[in-house]
Each structure stands twice: as C-alpha cells, then as structure tokens.
Scaffold this active site. Structure first.
Site, PDB file in Angstrom:
ATOM      1  N   VAL A  15       0.909  -1.145   0.000  1.00 38.24           N
ATOM      2  CA  VAL A  15       0.000   0.000   0.000  1.00 38.24           C
ATOM      3  C   VAL A  15       0.952   1.200   0.000  1.00 38.24           C
ATOM      4  O   VAL A  15       1.567   1.517   1.013  1.00 38.24           O
ATOM      5  CB  VAL A  15      -0.933  -0.002   1.230  1.00 38.24           C
ATOM      6  CG1 VAL A  15      -1.763   1.269   1.275  1.00 38.24           C
ATOM      7  CG2 VAL A  15      -1.832  -1.238   1.211  1.00 38.24           C
ATOM      8  N   PRO A  16       1.142   1.815  -1.178  1.00 42.78           N
ATOM      9  CA  PRO A  16       2.297   2.697  -1.400  1.00 42.78           C
ATOM     10  C   PRO A  16       2.229   4.085  -0.768  1.00 42.78           C
ATOM     11  O   PRO A  16       2.208   5.109  -1.453  1.00 42.78           O
ATOM     12  CB  PRO A  16       2.344   2.786  -2.929  1.00 42.78           C
ATOM     13  CG  PRO A  16       0.923   2.650  -3.342  1.00 42.78           C
ATOM     14  CD  PRO A  16       0.326   1.665  -2.367  1.00 42.78           C
ATOM     15  N   CYS A  17       2.264   4.131   0.549  1.00 42.32           N
ATOM     16  CA  CYS A  17       2.262   5.419   1.243  1.00 42.32           C
ATOM     17  C   CYS A  17       3.540   6.204   0.949  1.00 42.32           C
ATOM     18  O   CYS A  17       3.558   7.426   1.085  1.00 42.32           O
ATOM     19  CB  CYS A  17       2.067   5.219   2.742  1.00 42.32           C
ATOM     20  SG  CYS A  17       3.288   4.163   3.524  1.00 42.32           S
ATOM     21  N   HIS A  18       4.589   5.518   0.500  1.00 43.03           N
ATOM     22  CA  HIS A  18       5.832   6.217   0.158  1.00 43.03           C
ATOM     23  C   HIS A  18       5.661   7.120  -1.062  1.00 43.03           C
ATOM     24  O   HIS A  18       6.481   7.995  -1.296  1.00 43.03           O
ATOM     25  CB  HIS A  18       6.966   5.208  -0.087  1.00 43.03           C
ATOM     26  CG  HIS A  18       6.723   4.259  -1.213  1.00 43.03           C
ATOM     27  ND1 HIS A  18       5.941   3.120  -1.076  1.00 43.03           N
ATOM     28  CD2 HIS A  18       7.133   4.275  -2.503  1.00 43.03           C
ATOM     29  CE1 HIS A  18       5.905   2.479  -2.235  1.00 43.03           C
ATOM     30  NE2 HIS A  18       6.619   3.166  -3.120  1.00 43.03           N
TER      31      HIS A  18
END
Length: 158
Positions: A120-123
């Site tokens: 889950v690409p919070c970056h």
C-alpha cells in the site's frame, strides 16, 4: 497469525498474515531471516512478490491483503492503491480525491498508520512542494523506494 522475515535492500522485512491475507509488512533491522522452504503457504506469495519488486521485476502486488484499521484508515489505504507505480501525489491531492480537502491532517495520519509497507504505497505521497515528508520507515527508505520506482534513472557522472 504467522510471521516471516525476509532480507531486502532496505533491511529486514517482517511479513505477518494468515489464511485471510497479509495484515502487516514492516521494515526494520531486527529478526532472523526465515528459510524460504519454511514459509507458511499463505505468506509465500507475499515474500516472492516483494523479492520481485526489489529485483525490478514487479510493479504491482496481487496477494490478498487484510490490514486492520478504522473505516477512515481503510478508505485512505484503498486510495493509496490507486497511485501508479513511478508516480507521486501530495497529501493535499489525496485529500481532494477522498472528497475533503480539510481532512489533510487526518489523511496524513492514516497514511502514517499504513501497516502494509510498499504494497500500500504510502511512500508515493509527498508534500505539496515536492518534499519528502513523514515516513514511518525513515525518509532514507522513502527516497530509496521513489528512486527505485522512477522510470528515469539518474546516471552517475563518475
């Protein structure tokens, strides 16, 4: 709940999950690397897909996710899944997509509680000015991930 540890370029990654899906993926420096032949069947695909991601062979993940969070957090995490590989979005843009520009702080807080590192690409969420802001795994990891996903690789001059 089962747990394995895999070695990645960013440290030791812990994967937690069961037959209902992967509930957490976290980066750190602690943990004994698990032997691949001892991975529980429901964690095996996550480990393989993360290794493929780090090898540059995968841009999306297809294993089942099962993170625990509030309804609002789940809504934010679902929106994060729509940010394409190699792209970024600001917290403000994400708030607008979620329908409430005034919820920017709540969106940022939910982003920070994301239990599924990389997947889950919070970056991929950055400050409105393009700055790398807040990342539970450390800003150096966020920079590495964004560089890894950037389709234009910076060449060294020397």
């Amino acid at each position: 709940m089962d747990t394995i540890f895999i070695k990645t370029p960013l440290g030791i990654t812990k994967i937690d999950g069961d037959e209902n899906g992967i509930s957490a993926i976290t980066a750190g420096n602690d943990g004994n690397i698990s032997a691949p032949d001892q991975y529980p069947v429901h964690l095996r695909e996550a480990a393989v897909q993360l290794e493929e991601y780090f090898e540059g062979k995968r841009t999306e993940f297809t294993f089942k996710l099962n993170p625990a969070g509030t309804e609002f957090q789940q809504k934010v995490w679902k929106a994060l899944l729509d940010i394409p590989f190699g792209k970024t979005m600001s917290y403000l843009e994400l708030s607008k997509i979620l329908g409430d520009v005034k919820a920017i702080r709540a969106v940022a807080a939910a982003n920070g509680k994301n239990p599924l590192w990389i997947v889950v690409p919070c970056h991929r969420v950055i400050g409105s000015d393009g700055s790398l802001t807040g990342y539970a795994g450390g800003l150096w990891r966020k920079k590495w991930l964004l560089d890894h996903e950037n389709p234009i690789k910076q060449q060294t001059l020397f």
